[in-house]
Design a protein around this motif. Structure first.
Motif, short mmCIF file in Angstrom:
data_model
loop_
_atom_site.label_atom_id
_atom_site.label_comp_id
_atom_site.label_asym_id
_atom_site.label_seq_id
_atom_site.Cartn_x
_atom_site.Cartn_y
_atom_site.Cartn_z
N ARG A 1 6.24 5.81 4.85
CA ARG A 1 5.83 5.32 3.53
C ARG A 1 4.42 5.79 3.20
N ILE A 2 3.52 5.75 4.17
CA ILE A 2 2.15 6.22 3.95
C ILE A 2 2.16 7.70 3.58
N GLU A 3 2.96 8.48 4.27
CA GLU A 3 3.02 9.92 3.97
C GLU A 3 3.56 10.17 2.56
N MET A 4 4.58 9.40 2.15
CA MET A 4 5.11 9.52 0.79
C MET A 4 4.03 9.14 -0.22
N MET A 5 3.30 8.07 0.06
CA MET A 5 2.22 7.63 -0.84
C MET A 5 1.13 8.69 -0.93
N ARG A 6 0.77 9.27 0.22
CA ARG A 6 -0.27 10.30 0.25
C ARG A 6 0.14 11.49 -0.63
N LYS A 7 1.39 11.91 -0.48
CA LYS A 7 1.90 13.03 -1.27
C LYS A 7 1.88 12.70 -2.77
N ALA A 8 2.32 11.49 -3.12
CA ALA A 8 2.33 11.09 -4.52
C ALA A 8 0.92 10.99 -5.08
N LEU A 9 -0.01 10.44 -4.32
CA LEU A 9 -1.38 10.32 -4.79
C LEU A 9 -2.03 11.68 -4.98
N LYS A 10 -1.76 12.59 -4.08
CA LYS A 10 -2.29 13.95 -4.25
C LYS A 10 -1.71 14.59 -5.50
N GLY A 11 -0.41 14.34 -5.71
CA GLY A 11 0.24 14.89 -6.90
C GLY A 11 -0.34 14.34 -8.19
N ILE A 12 -0.54 13.03 -8.27
CA ILE A 12 -1.06 12.47 -9.51
C ILE A 12 -2.53 12.78 -9.72
N SER A 13 -3.23 13.10 -8.66
CA SER A 13 -4.64 13.46 -8.83
C SER A 13 -4.78 14.82 -9.53
N ARG A 14 -3.70 15.58 -9.58
CA ARG A 14 -3.68 16.88 -10.28
C ARG A 14 -2.90 16.78 -11.60
N CYS A 15 -2.70 15.56 -12.10
CA CYS A 15 -1.92 15.33 -13.31
C CYS A 15 -2.54 16.07 -14.50
N ALA B 1 9.36 0.94 15.63
CA ALA B 1 10.23 1.30 14.49
C ALA B 1 9.55 0.90 13.17
N GLU B 2 8.91 -0.25 13.16
CA GLU B 2 8.17 -0.67 11.97
C GLU B 2 7.04 0.31 11.66
N LEU B 3 6.32 0.74 12.69
CA LEU B 3 5.24 1.69 12.49
C LEU B 3 5.76 3.03 11.98
N ASP B 4 6.90 3.47 12.49
CA ASP B 4 7.49 4.72 12.00
C ASP B 4 7.82 4.61 10.52
N ALA B 5 8.38 3.47 10.10
CA ALA B 5 8.71 3.27 8.69
C ALA B 5 7.43 3.22 7.85
N MET B 6 6.42 2.54 8.36
CA MET B 6 5.15 2.48 7.64
C MET B 6 4.52 3.86 7.53
N SER B 7 4.60 4.62 8.59
CA SER B 7 4.04 5.97 8.58
C SER B 7 4.74 6.85 7.55
#
Length: 126
Positions: A96-110, A88-94
């Motif tokens: 969060r990682i996916e949200m971070m990945r999406k946000a980082l990709k988004g800001i890289s095109r700022c 369950a902890e890994l699922d939550a971490m996963s």
């Protein structure tokens, strides 16, 4: 066997073996003079501890695995209970990682001119 031999057999430094002993995860079979003397069970327990650490369990969780169940609790049941929490902890971490990945990709095109514009966009995103 002495602490140096135990450490060598499991790939640790003697100080790490002493640390696990201080944490109550292993114990020498006896002391002869000032020297700790361990049996094969200590090597095997350390191998189990290192395996559990490698798959992500904390020392407190490992202590629960070793000593946190009634003595007659089968190993599989112990692992299963702890693994379900860890999964369950890994699922939550996963997630969060996916949200971070999406946000980082988004800001890289700022395309903002400055951080104030970024702050405005972030504040009014939804």
């Amino acid at each position: 066997m002495e602490i140096g031999e135990v450490a060598r057999r499991v790939g640790l430094k003697p100080s790490a073996v002493r640390y696990y002993e201080e944490r109550g995860l292993i114990a020498p079979d006896q002391r002869i003079g000032n020297r700790r003397v361990y049996g094969e069970a200590a090597v095997e327990r350390l191998a189990l501890i290192l395996f559990a650490k490698k798959i992500g369990f904390t020392l407190d969780e490992i202590r629960t695995l070793l000593d946190g169940f009634p003595a007659d609790t089968r190993a599989g049941e112990r692992w299963s209970q702890l693994a379900s929490v860890k999964l369950a902890e890994l699922d939550a971490m996963s997630a969060r990682i996916e949200m971070m990945r999406k946000a980082l990709k988004g800001i890289s095109r700022c395309g903002c001119e400055d951080l104030n514009e970024c702050a405005h966009c972030i504040a009014h995103k939804d």
